[in-house]
Design a protein around this motif. Sequence first.
Motif, PDB file in Angstrom:
ATOM      1  N   THR A   2       0.877  -1.164  -0.046  1.00  0.00           N
ATOM      2  CA  THR A   2      -0.088   0.019  -0.013  1.00  0.00           C
ATOM      3  C   THR A   2       0.849   1.267  -0.002  1.00  0.00           C
ATOM      4  N   ARG A  71      -8.542   3.181  -5.999  1.00  0.00           N
ATOM      5  CA  ARG A  71      -9.110   2.377  -7.244  1.00  0.00           C
ATOM      6  C   ARG A  71      -9.270   3.540  -8.434  1.00  0.00           C
ATOM      7  N   ALA A  74      -6.114   4.326  -9.759  1.00  0.00           N
ATOM      8  CA  ALA A  74      -5.615   3.297 -10.803  1.00  0.00           C
ATOM      9  C   ALA A  74      -6.361   3.516 -12.108  1.00  0.00           C
ATOM     10  N   TRP A  75      -7.423   3.837 -12.145  1.00  0.00           N
ATOM     11  CA  TRP A  75      -7.989   3.801 -13.585  1.00  0.00           C
ATOM     12  C   TRP A  75      -7.477   5.152 -14.000  1.00  0.00           C
ATOM     13  N   PHE A 120      -4.433  -1.065  -8.331  1.00  0.00           N
ATOM     14  CA  PHE A 120      -5.401  -1.780  -8.203  1.00  0.00           C
ATOM     15  C   PHE A 120      -5.343  -3.003  -7.234  1.00  0.00           C
TER      16      PHE A 120
END
Length: 122
Positions: A2, A71, A74-75, A120
């Motif tokens: 993390t 998340r 990440a995208w 992700f």
Amino acid sequence: MTVTAYTLAVVLNLFILFIGARFLFRPRPAAAGYGVPAKPDGDAAYFAIKGLRDATYGVLGLALLLFVGARAEAWFMLVVALAPLGDTLIVLRHGGTKAAAFGIHFATAVVVLISAVLLFLV
């Protein structure tokens, strides 16, 4: 993992923010560092456009990470990797060296994609 994922994302976002600021405030050296030196009579508006685009990506990435989470970041990283991939082609098509195209831009795309994968997995 993390800590690594978040640290890499923050560093990448700060780096692109720095690149944007450099194109806004020191455009000619920034263009040379990009891999395609600016023409002496080139239009300064294009430097400002690149600078603003890059700075915006950096701020948006930091905001997503801070306010939405890993998340969404990440995208974002997955999509934003298209920019350095495109930059690779731009440098190759406009007389830049293969070393700059692959050593700077393609390598950046790979690191951004690694960042996306790490995020992700968080």
